[in-house]
Design an enzyme around this catalytic site. Sequence first.
Site, PDB file in Angstrom:
ATOM      1  N   PHE A  18       0.818  -1.209   0.000  1.00 48.48           N
ATOM      2  CA  PHE A  18       0.000   0.000   0.000  1.00 48.48           C
ATOM      3  C   PHE A  18       0.858   1.268   0.000  1.00 48.48           C
ATOM      4  CE2 PHE A  18      -2.066   2.849   3.324  1.00 48.48           C
ATOM      5  CZ  PHE A  18      -2.699   3.655   2.391  1.00 48.48           C
ATOM      6  N   ILE A  19       1.629   1.492   1.035  1.00 48.84           N
ATOM      7  CA  ILE A  19       2.394   2.750   1.113  1.00 48.84           C
ATOM      8  C   ILE A  19       3.556   2.720   0.121  1.00 48.84           C
ATOM      9  CG2 ILE A  19       3.648   4.376   2.612  1.00 48.84           C
ATOM     10  CD1 ILE A  19       2.076   3.285   4.972  1.00 48.84           C
TER      11      ILE A  19
ATOM     12  N   THR B 239      10.055 -11.758   9.441  1.00 47.72           N
ATOM     13  CA  THR B 239      10.138 -10.795   8.334  1.00 47.72           C
ATOM     14  C   THR B 239      10.694  -9.471   8.847  1.00 47.72           C
ATOM     15  OG1 THR B 239       8.166 -11.788   7.410  1.00 47.72           O
ATOM     16  CG2 THR B 239       8.805  -9.667   6.490  1.00 47.72           C
TER      17      THR B 239
ATOM     18  N   TYR C  44       4.585  -7.349  17.311  1.00 43.33           N
ATOM     19  CA  TYR C  44       4.828  -6.409  16.216  1.00 43.33           C
ATOM     20  C   TYR C  44       5.587  -5.196  16.733  1.00 43.33           C
ATOM     21  CZ  TYR C  44       3.909  -3.105  12.441  1.00 43.33           C
ATOM     22  OH  TYR C  44       4.048  -2.178  11.449  1.00 43.33           O
TER      23      TYR C  44
ATOM     24  N   LYS D 244       9.460  -4.203  15.694  1.00 41.86           N
ATOM     25  CA  LYS D 244       9.835  -2.918  15.106  1.00 41.86           C
ATOM     26  C   LYS D 244      10.785  -2.152  16.040  1.00 41.86           C
ATOM     27  CE  LYS D 244       8.747  -1.597  11.491  1.00 41.86           C
ATOM     28  NZ  LYS D 244       9.328  -1.949  10.149  1.00 41.86           N
TER      29      LYS D 244
END
Length: 335
Positions: free
Chosen positions: A18-19, A102, A156, A160
């Site tokens: 998307f981004i 990932t 998540y 990050k």
Amino acid sequence: MKRKQGVERALITGGAGFIGSHLAERLLEDGYEVTIIDDLSTGSMQNIEHLRVHHRFSFAIETILNLTVMDRLISECDIVFHFAAAVGVRLIVENPVGTIETNVLGTEIVLKIANRYRKKVILPSTSEIYGKGNSIPFSEESDRVLGSMTKSRWSYSSSKAVDEFLTLAYHSMYKLPVVIIRLFNTIGPRQTGSYGMVVPRFIKQALRGEPITVYADGKQSRCFADVKDVVDAIVKLANCPEANGQIFNVGKDEEITIENLARKIKHKIESSSEICYISYEKAYVLGFEDMRRRVPDLTKIRKFIDYKPQISLDQSLMDIIKDMRKNMANGRDKK
Ligand code: UDP
């Protein structure tokens, strides 16, 4: 922001997402050569279809865990925008191994190779970093407040956070040029609701006349920024030498409750959908934790770049509705 001399070559990992796909579009407009790498796990060819004819655009359908390909692509670019990541609360809860691997392994690979060739790295991060803290608005220096290890949502945020620490470590130890960008809720055409994102989910439900699924009491709030404004900020920060080694919030600070968002979307579409309330347990898993509010403090970014989001929530919603209507008419709204 046109290049002054020569053509700058950008590599966007996750560029079919998307981004990433909006960023690719913008960088091509600005005169960059753009290469993307994407394994299409959450991105799609549909997102980059319109870019494929461009003579300064190329793509590799490949995982960022492929060291040989990444070595070549990074050696051939000037700047890496590292967007390949697992995102979306639903995806995170359903696939925690994939999310952590990932995000952590992918970033490790990008930074190691970028450092080998001394290439600048833009690391998109997330407002999930702040967790469920309630010192609203969140400034870049705010503490992080996370739930327990048994609540998989926080994997998540934690993955990050490792990405951010590693990026800062490369900057402080090796002087690698880096910028970290904490994205708050971003919306726009091409975002899919398949991984939990509320705006595309509500719009699709309303267009289909299905119940609009507000979780919990709907009094939790978010601030939604349009992807075009967000991409503009990312490009400006990437071109701001003083931003090197820094972390920035990027988003908008106008709040709306999820319940009011549902009403707004229903009204705009003149939908017959009913608004129904569903517990977090039914929507996700037992013991799921959400945050009540999430508002960025935008003081820092305004000190570094001219940052004035132009697109209102109403305008964004209209753009997304139009795009989704078109996709539904073409039978291309599956993902
Ligand atoms: N949400 C909702 N219905 C949905 C999807 C999401 O009420 O069908 C809520 C969700 O619980 C959260 C807010 O909308 O409070 C934003 O969710 P999203 O997953 O888009 O973003 P995030 O939670 O990461 O801010």
